[in-house]
Design an enzyme around this catalytic site. Structure first.
Site, PDB file in Angstrom:
ATOM      1  N   HIS A 404       0.812  -1.217   0.000  1.00 17.09           N
ATOM      2  CA  HIS A 404       0.000   0.000   0.000  1.00 17.09           C
ATOM      3  C   HIS A 404       0.848   1.271   0.000  1.00 17.09           C
ATOM      4  CE1 HIS A 404      -3.753   1.886  -0.126  1.00 17.09           C
ATOM      5  NE2 HIS A 404      -4.345   1.384   0.945  1.00 17.09           N
ATOM      6  N   ASP A 408      -2.062   2.101  -4.765  1.00 25.91           N
ATOM      7  CA  ASP A 408      -3.324   2.549  -4.184  1.00 25.91           C
ATOM      8  C   ASP A 408      -4.411   1.505  -4.433  1.00 25.91           C
ATOM      9  OD1 ASP A 408      -2.153   4.946  -3.405  1.00 25.91           O
ATOM     10  OD2 ASP A 408      -2.634   5.920  -5.312  1.00 25.91           O
TER      11      ASP A 408
END
Length: 433
Positions: A404, A408
């Site tokens: 992450h 995204d």
């Protein structure tokens, strides 16, 4: 005769130490040149250490599971000739001579003591049974009293045994003299009421070494350092499975059998053209992302020794048959132990599959320093609502994880949705863009 020291070899790539995972010889064994002496584990693969000379094993330094620095002697052979070290260098230094201790002075003769009076005979003490060993099972539930005769209760009290811990084999769970004897001798074990089954209280100590320790270290590092995001989507593979079965039925004899994995890899290659960031390595120590034009797809494979990740290099340059052939070759090499270090390194994205044991959903761990892993779950026939009715369709879930810090949620979903579209319309896999 001379002594020949064999040191932990330098296997390259800046490695400073390796783990001894197996000794193939014992002290006293006669070995020939090129006989395998030991196996050591580096960060990526197991390396065998052959003997450079003929000789007899004189000493072994280092235990299985021990990390040893490169260049450290690990085994000594007795060889014809001078060898590469002297016997004096290996021999332990002689222990210093002990100082002579002064002899004790002779004691003066003492006057003879009068003979003691013969004691009056006393009754022999009552020998009680040995106290029972530590309780090996849980006591009875609160409020439940053990059933036993007065004689058994007295014997238990004399032996220091609490009947709450003794299993009774008599009617209604009554504790017999035999039950008490067995408990005192340590031979009894708690049983499930009414079943006659003995509870297994054994504990086996298994040292975590070799490949299993490397897997543990890498998984711990990945989960500690990488914030994972997992995205799950179901894919209708009915048409894809029909195509696969048809291609297998009509393939040439020299072509490999197709599983679903080559199709998924082909879909990943096509999707990576639109999401190139997912074929990357992230160097978080230097804040640098290395984005690769190549698709080197790691393929998680279960082996007798543990999980390995062989790499299908340049998947973007292979057709479906070439992909299948390379998958088969690498999986076979991983399982029989012939896979090389180079075939286990360099992946830019990983595909993980448990086949028929794939379950419904999984949460695969990213193969650091990569930023994405695609997880494949099992194919199952499920009812799907289509055109006003339920119809049976072959459905498979993709459970995929992403770093992450780099990827995204939108990017992750877009990548998986493109794979889904390609697999649900398998003809598009073979269309040039």
């Amino acid at each position: 005769m001379g002594l020949h020291n064999i040191k932990m070899p330098d296997v390259g790539e800046g490695i400073t130490e390796a783990e001894i995972v197996e000794w193939h010889v014992n002290v006293g064994d006669v070995v020939k040149e090129d006989d395998v002496l030991a196996a050591v584990m580096t960060d990526k693969a197991t390396v065998e250490i052959p003997s450079p000379v003929d000789g007899t094993v004189k000493a072994i330094m280092g235990e299985v599971g021990e990390m040893t620095a490169i260049g450290t002697p690990i085994i000594t052979l007795e060889v014809e000739g001078e060898g590469n070290t002297s016997a004096e260098a290996e021999a332990p230094a002689p222990a210093p001579a002990k100082a002579e201790e002064p002899k004790p002075e002779p004691k003066k003769a003492e006057a003879p003591k009068p003979a003691p009076k013969k004691p009056e005979p006393t009754p022999a003490p009552v020998v009680k049974p040995a106290a029972a060993k530590a309780h090996t099972g849980a006591p009875r539930p609160e409020g439940e009293k053990p059933v036993a005769s007065p004689a058994v209760r007295k014997r238990a009290m004399d032996a220091g045994v609490k009947l709450e811990y003794v299993h009774g084999t008599g009617p209604a769970g009554r504790i017999t003299h035999e039950d008490l004897d067995a408990y005192i001798s340590g031979e009894s074990a708690p049983r499930a009421a009414g079943t006659g089954r003995v509870a297994n209280t054994s504990v086996e100590e298994i040292r975590v070494i070799g490949l299993r320790r490397k897997i543990a270290e890498r998984m711990q590092d990945a989960k500690r350092r990488i914030p994972h995001i997992t995205y799950v989507e179901e894919v209708d593979v009915t048409e894809l499975e029909a195509l696969r079965e048809n291609m297998n039925a009509t393939k040439h004899a020299d072509q490999p059998k197709l599983t679903i994995l080559p199709f998924i890899m082909l879909a990943m290659v096509r999707a990576l053209k639109h999401s190139p960031k997912l074929s990357s390595h992230y160097d978080d120590a230097n804040d640098m992302l290395y984005q690769y034009g190549a698709a080197h797809i790691g393929m998680a494979a279960q082996t007798p020794g543990g999980l390995m990740v062989p790499v299908v290099r340049h998947a973007e340059a292979r057709d479906i048959w070439g992909m299948a052939e390379e998958i088969h070759r690498l999986a076979h090499a991983a399982r029989n132990g012939s896979i090389t270090r180079e075939e286990l390194t360099g992946s830019t994205i990983t595909l993980s599959s448990l086949g028929r044991m794939g379950g419904i959903v999984s949460t695969p761990v990213i193969n650091s320093p990569e930023v994405a892993i695609v997880g494949v779950n099992k194919v199952a026939v499920r009812p799907v609502w289509q055109e006003g009715a339920f119809v049976p369709r072959k459905i498979m879930n993709l459970s995929s994880s992403f770093d992450h810090r780099i990827v995204d949620g939108w990017d992750a979903a877009e990548f998986i949705q493109r794979i889904k579209m390609l697999m649900e319309h398998p003809a598009t896999l073979f269309m040039e863009e």
